[in-house]
Design a protein around this motif. Sequence first.
Motif, PDB file in Angstrom:
ATOM      1  N   GLY A   1       4.981   3.768   8.950  1.00  0.00           N
ATOM      2  CA  GLY A   1       3.799   2.939   9.159  1.00  0.00           C
ATOM      3  C   GLY A   1       2.556   3.691   8.747  1.00  0.00           C
ATOM      4  N   PRO A   2       1.405   3.043   8.729  1.00  0.00           N
ATOM      5  CA  PRO A   2       0.152   3.734   8.375  1.00  0.00           C
ATOM      6  C   PRO A   2      -0.172   4.807   9.409  1.00  0.00           C
ATOM      7  N   VAL A   3      -0.487   6.010   8.943  1.00  0.00           N
ATOM      8  CA  VAL A   3      -0.752   7.135   9.836  1.00  0.00           C
ATOM      9  C   VAL A   3      -2.151   7.680   9.594  1.00  0.00           C
ATOM     10  N   ASN A   4      -2.880   7.880  10.672  1.00  0.00           N
ATOM     11  CA  ASN A   4      -4.143   8.605  10.606  1.00  0.00           C
ATOM     12  C   ASN A   4      -3.783  10.085  10.697  1.00  0.00           C
ATOM     13  N   THR A   5      -3.784  10.775   9.574  1.00  0.00           N
ATOM     14  CA  THR A   5      -3.317  12.162   9.567  1.00  0.00           C
ATOM     15  C   THR A   5      -4.239  13.098  10.335  1.00  0.00           C
ATOM     16  N   ALA A   6      -5.514  12.716  10.484  1.00  0.00           N
ATOM     17  CA  ALA A   6      -6.440  13.563  11.229  1.00  0.00           C
ATOM     18  C   ALA A   6      -6.114  13.577  12.718  1.00  0.00           C
ATOM     19  N   SER A   7      -5.684  12.428  13.246  1.00  0.00           N
ATOM     20  CA  SER A   7      -5.392  12.331  14.679  1.00  0.00           C
ATOM     21  C   SER A   7      -3.898  12.445  14.980  1.00  0.00           C
ATOM     22  N   GLY A   8      -3.054  12.279  13.937  1.00  0.00           N
ATOM     23  CA  GLY A   8      -1.619  12.301  14.167  1.00  0.00           C
ATOM     24  C   GLY A   8      -1.110  11.063  14.872  1.00  0.00           C
ATOM     25  N   MET A   9      -1.790   9.920  14.682  1.00  0.00           N
ATOM     26  CA  MET A   9      -1.410   8.663  15.330  1.00  0.00           C
ATOM     27  C   MET A   9      -1.122   7.589  14.288  1.00  0.00           C
TER      28      MET A   9
ATOM     29  N   LEU B   1       2.660  18.330  11.769  1.00  0.00           N
ATOM     30  CA  LEU B   1       2.087  17.449  10.753  1.00  0.00           C
ATOM     31  C   LEU B   1       2.767  16.089  10.858  1.00  0.00           C
ATOM     32  N   VAL B   2       1.959  15.015  10.920  1.00  0.00           N
ATOM     33  CA  VAL B   2       2.493  13.653  10.990  1.00  0.00           C
ATOM     34  C   VAL B   2       1.897  12.853   9.837  1.00  0.00           C
ATOM     35  N   ASP B   3       2.769  12.150   9.095  1.00  0.00           N
ATOM     36  CA  ASP B   3       2.283  11.378   7.953  1.00  0.00           C
ATOM     37  C   ASP B   3       3.206  10.186   7.735  1.00  0.00           C
ATOM     38  N   ASN B   4       2.776   9.300   6.858  1.00  0.00           N
ATOM     39  CA  ASN B   4       3.563   8.128   6.480  1.00  0.00           C
ATOM     40  C   ASN B   4       4.822   8.546   5.734  1.00  0.00           C
ATOM     41  N   ASP B   5       5.926   7.817   5.956  1.00  0.00           N
ATOM     42  CA  ASP B   5       7.204   8.207   5.355  1.00  0.00           C
ATOM     43  C   ASP B   5       7.198   8.149   3.831  1.00  0.00           C
TER      44      ASP B   5
ATOM     45  N   GLY C   1      -6.666   6.482   4.170  1.00  0.00           N
ATOM     46  CA  GLY C   1      -5.330   6.976   4.473  1.00  0.00           C
ATOM     47  C   GLY C   1      -4.215   5.997   4.203  1.00  0.00           C
ATOM     48  N   ALA C   2      -4.522   4.819   3.650  1.00  0.00           N
ATOM     49  CA  ALA C   2      -3.498   3.795   3.459  1.00  0.00           C
ATOM     50  C   ALA C   2      -3.109   3.595   2.002  1.00  0.00           C
ATOM     51  N   ALA C   3      -3.436   4.550   1.130  1.00  0.00           N
ATOM     52  CA  ALA C   3      -3.055   4.430  -0.274  1.00  0.00           C
ATOM     53  C   ALA C   3      -1.542   4.291  -0.389  1.00  0.00           C
ATOM     54  N   GLY C   4      -1.090   3.384  -1.231  1.00  0.00           N
ATOM     55  CA  GLY C   4       0.343   3.197  -1.433  1.00  0.00           C
ATOM     56  C   GLY C   4       0.950   2.068  -0.644  1.00  0.00           C
TER      57      GLY C   4
END
Length: 392
Positions: free
Chosen positions: A150-158, A186-190, A233-236
């Motif tokens: 899902g869409p991830v805010n990488t700055a907050s890890g949510m 580190l948390v990011d979109n799959d 953060g939602a590119a792609g």
Amino acid sequence: MTDNRPSLRSSASTKREILALVASGRSRTRTDLGRSLNAPASTVSMAVQALLDGGLLVEAGTVPSTGGRPQKRLALAARAAYVLAADVGGSHARIGMLTASDEIADLHDIEFDTMEGPEQGIARLVAAFESLIGRYGSAGLVGIGIALPGPVNTASGMLDSPSRMPGWHNYPVRDAIEAAFRVPVLVDNDANLMAYGEYTAHPEHRTSITVKAGTAIGAGFVVEGNLYRGAGGAAGDITHVRVAAAGSHPCTCGNVGCLETVASGAALVRILSEAGVAVRSSADIVALAQQGDPTVTNAVRLAGRHLGEVLAAIVNFTTPDAVFLGGAFSAVEPFVAAVRGQLYDSCHPLATRRIVIEATDTSRDAGVVGAGHLAMKEAMSRSLDSLDAQAG
């Protein structure tokens, strides 16, 4: 009296790039680094020596000579022993570990139902990670990487408003895992991490698009060797591009006519079920397509054409070196061929003249590989920050 010793702070960005290049395996010697960074030998030598002195790099044997003197091989120090990584899907998560020498090990799947909510999901990840730590020891663990669908805010890890993960919106995934293990997470979109994982297998393709085509559809972009996430953060997130073939069919995002409604695994389950074919999952569809079932093969081929239609606009605009297809449907040749054919039909010849369009080499492990590499990069960056602080 003037201090002529090299400053650890003076070339922080160079040292970070060196750590990233060595960690990914793309550069093994000082000469390799000089070429990759397009930097003078003296600059590279000074930065490497600072990293050796700081205990972040070691010299591990030599690289065979092609004419001159054998060069010393650079590697991450033993203190950066390993990171753990997880690629979370709707019904399972793929777990593994990445060593400082760039080796992936202990890849396996665990049950994981995103519909159960974040508390249950985090508990499953923690248990899986603790099992690996029990085998490798806690002293060598320097970081953890997690890919989420899902869409991830990488700055907050949510996660930010994931359509298929009730209860996960704004849940502090990164903070919860960091609290459990006390290492950088580190948390990011799959799809992003799949794209970066595939890039590490093909560093010669500096700009690429990697598509994850399974139950849902996502894409990640690597531009000049760096993951591109876009301003928000939602590119792609190509799954919600409107396509004519979808008409006014409602989508999980609340809109209508999205690509997801005609080209995703979830859409194909619906379409084939309505046609009388007994399928319940993407895995069922892949199995029947590989067996040559004509109804399923035609449906999968059409889905590939729809995906190719959306990708064509992106390829024309960005002219990447490669388009990689991952996820469950990358194992179905008619699907891959349909995407490839649509791109060649719809793109300007200059955009596809040298392009590579193929299934991912890293296959179902790409997300784990990407999460592991970026987690190692994050761990090394924090170690360098600590070293710089001590030097200051």
